[in-house]
Structure formats: structure tokens, C-alpha cells
Design a protein around this motif. Structure first.
Motif, PDB file in Angstrom:
ATOM      1  N   GLU A  51       0.795  -1.228   0.000  1.00 19.48           N
ATOM      2  CA  GLU A  51       0.000   0.000   0.000  1.00 19.48           C
ATOM      3  C   GLU A  51       0.825   1.274   0.000  1.00 19.48           C
ATOM      4  OE1 GLU A  51      -2.872   0.050   3.128  1.00 19.48           O
ATOM      5  OE2 GLU A  51      -3.658  -1.917   2.570  1.00 19.48           O
ATOM      6  N   SER A  52       2.067   1.199   0.433  1.00 18.44           N
ATOM      7  CA  SER A  52       2.810   2.428   0.701  1.00 18.44           C
ATOM      8  C   SER A  52       3.436   3.100  -0.512  1.00 18.44           C
ATOM      9  CB  SER A  52       3.899   2.177   1.740  1.00 18.44           C
ATOM     10  OG  SER A  52       4.944   1.434   1.163  1.00 18.44           O
ATOM     11  N   GLY A  53       3.862   2.335  -1.490  1.00 13.64           N
ATOM     12  CA  GLY A  53       4.655   2.937  -2.563  1.00 13.64           C
ATOM     13  C   GLY A  53       6.079   3.142  -2.063  1.00 13.64           C
ATOM     14  N   CYS A  54       6.885   3.803  -2.850  1.00 14.32           N
ATOM     15  CA  CYS A  54       8.281   4.007  -2.490  1.00 14.32           C
ATOM     16  C   CYS A  54       8.442   5.275  -1.647  1.00 14.32           C
ATOM     17  CB  CYS A  54       9.135   4.122  -3.750  1.00 14.32           C
ATOM     18  SG  CYS A  54       9.164   2.588  -4.717  1.00 14.32           S
ATOM     19  N   ALA A  55       9.370   5.246  -0.707  1.00 16.18           N
ATOM     20  CA  ALA A  55       9.630   6.403   0.148  1.00 16.18           C
ATOM     21  C   ALA A  55      10.066   7.615  -0.672  1.00 16.18           C
ATOM     22  CB  ALA A  55      10.689   6.057   1.186  1.00 16.18           C
ATOM     23  N   ALA A  56      10.805   7.383  -1.742  1.00 16.79           N
ATOM     24  CA  ALA A  56      11.287   8.481  -2.574  1.00 16.79           C
ATOM     25  C   ALA A  56      10.149   9.244  -3.234  1.00 16.79           C
ATOM     26  CB  ALA A  56      12.246   7.952  -3.644  1.00 16.79           C
ATOM     27  N   ASP A  57       8.972   8.613  -3.343  1.00 14.73           N
ATOM     28  CA  ASP A  57       7.834   9.271  -3.971  1.00 14.73           C
ATOM     29  C   ASP A  57       7.118  10.233  -3.037  1.00 14.73           C
ATOM     30  OD1 ASP A  57       8.363   7.774  -6.228  1.00 14.73           O
ATOM     31  OD2 ASP A  57       6.894   6.210  -5.731  1.00 14.73           O
ATOM     32  N   TYR A  58       7.456  10.245  -1.775  1.00 13.38           N
ATOM     33  CA  TYR A  58       6.819  11.139  -0.812  1.00 13.38           C
ATOM     34  C   TYR A  58       7.625  12.414  -0.642  1.00 13.38           C
ATOM     35  CZ  TYR A  58       3.812   7.228   0.393  1.00 13.38           C
ATOM     36  OH  TYR A  58       2.907   6.216   0.339  1.00 13.38           O
ATOM     37  N   PRO A  59       6.945  13.524  -0.393  1.00 16.38           N
ATOM     38  CA  PRO A  59       7.687  14.767  -0.195  1.00 16.38           C
ATOM     39  C   PRO A  59       8.563  14.693   1.057  1.00 16.38           C
ATOM     40  CG  PRO A  59       5.304  15.130   0.039  1.00 16.38           C
ATOM     41  CD  PRO A  59       5.510  13.695  -0.309  1.00 16.38           C
ATOM     42  N   ALA A  60       9.717  15.322   0.977  1.00 16.59           N
ATOM     43  CA  ALA A  60      10.635  15.347   2.119  1.00 16.59           C
ATOM     44  C   ALA A  60      10.187  16.391   3.110  1.00 16.59           C
ATOM     45  CB  ALA A  60      12.042  15.643   1.647  1.00 16.59           C
TER      46      ALA A  60
END
Length: 182
Positions: free
Chosen positions: A173-182
């Protein structure tokens, strides 16, 4: 569990100082195994944890002009994992054995807070920081010795509230961490 989600929502609305990211944020899972609190940070191939900080989110939110570099409200902070499972997102909060450097020993600044901010410094091809806020009391509890890879974690996805999920469901469900804003 719904009570905690309602409490967090109420705190947000009332301005009591809980800092929660928007619905488009990186979420971690949290579980208690024995007397240890575990975080599962879902990562994609090529993403690695290089540092973790656990802090009192309520106190930090209430402090005007709070400077995170002061580590005033930090419960634990460690960097440079030596254990591959830690680098892959399986973190026992407060356990510095899997890290080269510990900037704040668990509990040396503050006691374990109820609403804990988790900040993860990641290497995703470049430096990237993501974070979540977890409710310690909502963490499902398991006996000491339980396998962190086989337990269910409290997990808050999007606007769905918080419930428990196994690590593979969280990962899906999460997707990749790099896809989230920092």
C-alpha cells in the motif's frame, strides 16, 4: 483504535499541537514486541535507512520556533546502520546495536512519548527525509521473541484511519519512500 484516530483528529482540529502530515505522507507501522517498540518502514529496492530519530511530537509542536537540531525533545537518534535489516526498514526503537553512531541514547533526554514522531533519513540515490507520527498506545503487543516480520503493525494509510496490517500489506500500500515529499 478508532478512539485514537478520533483523538488525533480532535487534537488537530483543536490546535493542541499534534503535527501530522497531510494524507499524502509516508506512513510506518508500529508494534510492541516484549518491551521493545518496533517500526516497520516500507522501502523499495534501492532505498535504505541511513538515520532514524524518534521524538516527542506533542512537545515539539507546542514549542514556538522549535529547532529540531537542538534534539531537545528527542527520545532516540542513531545513524549509519551496521545491520542490513535496519537499513531495510526493520527498526527496534532505542536499540543502537544496529547503528555505528548514536547521537541520543534512548530515554536520555525524555521518556518514551505517547505521540512519537519518527523521522527517517534515507538514501534513495540521494538524501531524502520522511516521517510519521505514531501513537505508542495503539501499537499491538506481542510476546518477547516474536518475529518482527510476522506480526501485525498499527498503520495509518491515507485518510482511512489506523488499523493493523502485516508488513507485506503495508509494503503493497505504501509505494516508495522516494515518492513522498521530504
Amino acid at each position: 483504535m478508532r478512539f485514537a484516530a478520533c483523538l488525533v483528529s480532535l487534537l488537530l482540529i483543536s490546535g493542541c499541537g499534534v503535527l501530522l502530515p497531510s494524507h499524502d505522507y509516508y506512513a510506518v507501522g508500529v508494534a510492541q514486541i516484549g518491551d521493545r517498540l518496533y517500526v516497520y518502514a516500507p522501502l523499495c529496492d534501492g532505498e535504505r535507512v541511513v538515520g532514524v530519530e524518534a521524538y516527542d511530537n506533542l512537545l515539539a509542536a507546542q514549542e514556538p520556533d522549535y529547532d529540531p537540531a537542538s534534539m531537545q525533545f528527542t527520545y532516540w537518534k542513531a545513524q549509519d546502520p551496521t545491520d542490513e535489516s535496519v537499513a531495510n526498514g526493520w527498526i527496534a526503537l532505542g536499540d543502537s546495536n544496529g547503528f555505528r553512531t548514536t547521537a541520543v541514547v534512548a530515554g536520555s533526554n525524555i521518556e518514551l512519548p505517547e505521540f512519537m514522531g519518527i523521522s527517517l533519513q534515507l538514501d534513495v540515490g540521494s538524501q531524502h527525509v520522511v516521517g510519521d507520527v505514531v501513537s505508542v498506545s495503539e501499537a499491538p503487543r506481542y510476546p518477547a521473541g516474536a518475529d518482527p516480520g510476522s506480526v501485525r503493525y498499527a498503520y495509518r494509510s491515507g485518510g482511512d484511519g489506523e488499523d493493523t496490517r502485516d508488513p507485506s500489506k503495508i509494503r503493497d500500500e505504501s509505494g516508495c519512500a522516494a515518492d513522498y515529499p521530504a
